[in-house]
Design a protein around this motif. Structure first.
Motif, PDB file in Angstrom:
ATOM      1  N   ARG A 100      -8.924   3.050   0.851  1.00  0.00           N
ATOM      2  CA  ARG A 100      -8.098   1.861   1.051  1.00  0.00           C
ATOM      3  C   ARG A 100      -7.029   2.109   2.100  1.00  0.00           C
ATOM      4  NH1 ARG A 100      -5.892   0.777  -4.750  1.00  0.00           N
ATOM      5  NH2 ARG A 100      -4.759  -0.867  -3.643  1.00  0.00           N
ATOM      6  N   LEU A 101      -6.724   3.391   2.335  1.00  0.00           N
ATOM      7  CA  LEU A 101      -5.683   3.782   3.277  1.00  0.00           C
ATOM      8  C   LEU A 101      -6.238   4.860   4.191  1.00  0.00           C
ATOM      9  CD1 LEU A 101      -2.707   3.879   4.280  1.00  0.00           C
ATOM     10  CD2 LEU A 101      -2.262   5.522   2.420  1.00  0.00           C
ATOM     11  N   LEU A 152      -0.503   3.182  -2.907  1.00  0.00           N
ATOM     12  CA  LEU A 152      -1.560   2.375  -3.524  1.00  0.00           C
ATOM     13  C   LEU A 152      -1.174   1.939  -4.935  1.00  0.00           C
ATOM     14  CD1 LEU A 152      -4.612   4.450  -2.245  1.00  0.00           C
ATOM     15  CD2 LEU A 152      -3.834   2.234  -1.386  1.00  0.00           C
ATOM     16  N   VAL A 208       0.836  -1.197   0.000  1.00  0.00           N
ATOM     17  CA  VAL A 208       0.000   0.000   0.000  1.00  0.00           C
ATOM     18  C   VAL A 208       0.870   1.247   0.000  1.00  0.00           C
ATOM     19  CG1 VAL A 208      -1.687   1.297   1.367  1.00  0.00           C
ATOM     20  CG2 VAL A 208      -1.945  -1.172   1.071  1.00  0.00           C
ATOM     21  N   GLN A 250      -8.748   7.898  -2.612  1.00  0.00           N
ATOM     22  CA  GLN A 250      -8.657   6.561  -2.017  1.00  0.00           C
ATOM     23  C   GLN A 250      -7.975   6.579  -0.646  1.00  0.00           C
ATOM     24  OE1 GLN A 250      -7.534   3.389  -4.983  1.00  0.00           O
ATOM     25  NE2 GLN A 250      -7.068   5.159  -6.259  1.00  0.00           N
ATOM     26  N   ILE A 251      -7.706   7.797  -0.144  1.00  0.00           N
ATOM     27  CA  ILE A 251      -7.002   7.960   1.127  1.00  0.00           C
ATOM     28  C   ILE A 251      -7.883   8.759   2.083  1.00  0.00           C
ATOM     29  CG2 ILE A 251      -4.920   8.853   2.256  1.00  0.00           C
ATOM     30  CD1 ILE A 251      -3.568   8.737  -0.540  1.00  0.00           C
ATOM     31  N   ALA A 288      -0.915  -4.355   2.545  1.00  0.00           N
ATOM     32  CA  ALA A 288      -2.365  -4.249   2.717  1.00  0.00           C
ATOM     33  C   ALA A 288      -2.809  -4.935   4.003  1.00  0.00           C
ATOM     34  CB  ALA A 288      -3.076  -4.874   1.515  1.00  0.00           C
TER      35      ALA A 288
END
Length: 265
Positions: free
Chosen positions: A161-162, A63, A3, A78-79, A28
């Motif tokens: 995702r993070l 990512l 990640v 995505q963060i 991940a």
């Protein structure tokens, strides 16, 4: 899949090198803590993780994308970022603050209306974080702990995702801190695909779900890896230049000045 991956990263500001050859990799599903004294470089490293700062030399992959070769706005969506110094000035309600996580703005954008599905998702997260009764309360009336949990819901609503947590316990009393840490500790169960990095100065502020740790000192990585191997008396003492005794009990860490051998008898 990695990640985060920082490889031989340096960073210079106004001609001064702040970071010196930083290397670390986050896989991940891992939950990292980043610790170190003031001026160690934690905020700069977190800026790389959030795709808001570029290295002077070396490479940063977030990512799966290398900074400098990716469209940053798409990556940042995505963060999730939790910052207790959230610069909100309007008296938005809890529900409205959480919904700004969808637009990625501090204030509610003009002429923007969330969909029914987005409202339902906000309600779900607010309930999950124990704020259901406060959903219509306004930001200025919230305690610091309630603000912290609201910001976590805001960071989660876009399905990141993070997740980056920048000293999330700042300004909290003991009870509010423990409530917040309980919230963070449940995330691996409620959001099993999520990876996180939490920055703090204090071992007592680490949730029991912490899997890995990075210790920075003087702009260099002093130690990184599994938390139980990294968060030791020797490493913490070296980073903070003070003899500190670290204890790990029931999944939580604590630290205090090391006692002389004679006083332990």
């Amino acid at each position: 899949m990695s990640v985060l991956r920082l490889h031989r990263v340096t960073f210079r500001r106004e001609g001064k090198e702040i970071l010196h050859g930083v290397d670390f990799t986050v896989e991940a599903g891992e939950h990292w803590a980043m610790l170190g004294p003031n001026g160690a470089g934690k905020s700069t490293v977190l800026g790389f993780c959030g795709a808001v700062t570029h290295p002077t030399t070396g490479s940063v992959h977030v990512l799966g994308h290398e900074l400098g070769r990716v469209e940053l706005q798409a990556l940042r969506r995505q963060i999730g970022h939790v910052n207790p110094r959230h610069p909100l000035r309007s008296p938005l309600t809890v529900g409205q603050v959480v919904l700004t996580g969808i637009t990625g703005t501090v204030e509610t954008p003009n002429r923007w209306e969330p969909t029914a599905a987005e409202r339902a998702r906000a309600h779900e997260l607010i309930d999950l974080l124990g704020l259901g009764p406060r959903i219509d309360d306004r930001w200025p009336t919230l305690s610091q702990g309630e603000r912290g949990r609201t910001l976590i819901a805001r960071a989660l609503i876009a399905g990141p995702r993070l997740l980056l947590l920048d000293e999330p316990s700042t300004g909290l009393d003991v009870a509010a801190r423990e409530q917040l840490l309980d919230t963070i500790a449940m995330l691996p169960r409620t959001h099993p695909g999520l990876t996180s990095v939490l920055v703090t100065h204090h071992l007592e502020e680490l949730p029991e779900t912490t899997t890995h740790a990075l210790i920075l000192a003087g702009g260099r990585v002093l130690a990184s890896g599994p938390a139980t191997e990294v968060l030791t008396s020797a490493n913490i003492s070296a980073a903070f230049r003070h003899e500190i005794e670290v204890e790990h009990r029931d999944g939580r860490w604590s630290a205090r000045t090391a006692r002389p051998a004679a006083s332990r008898r």
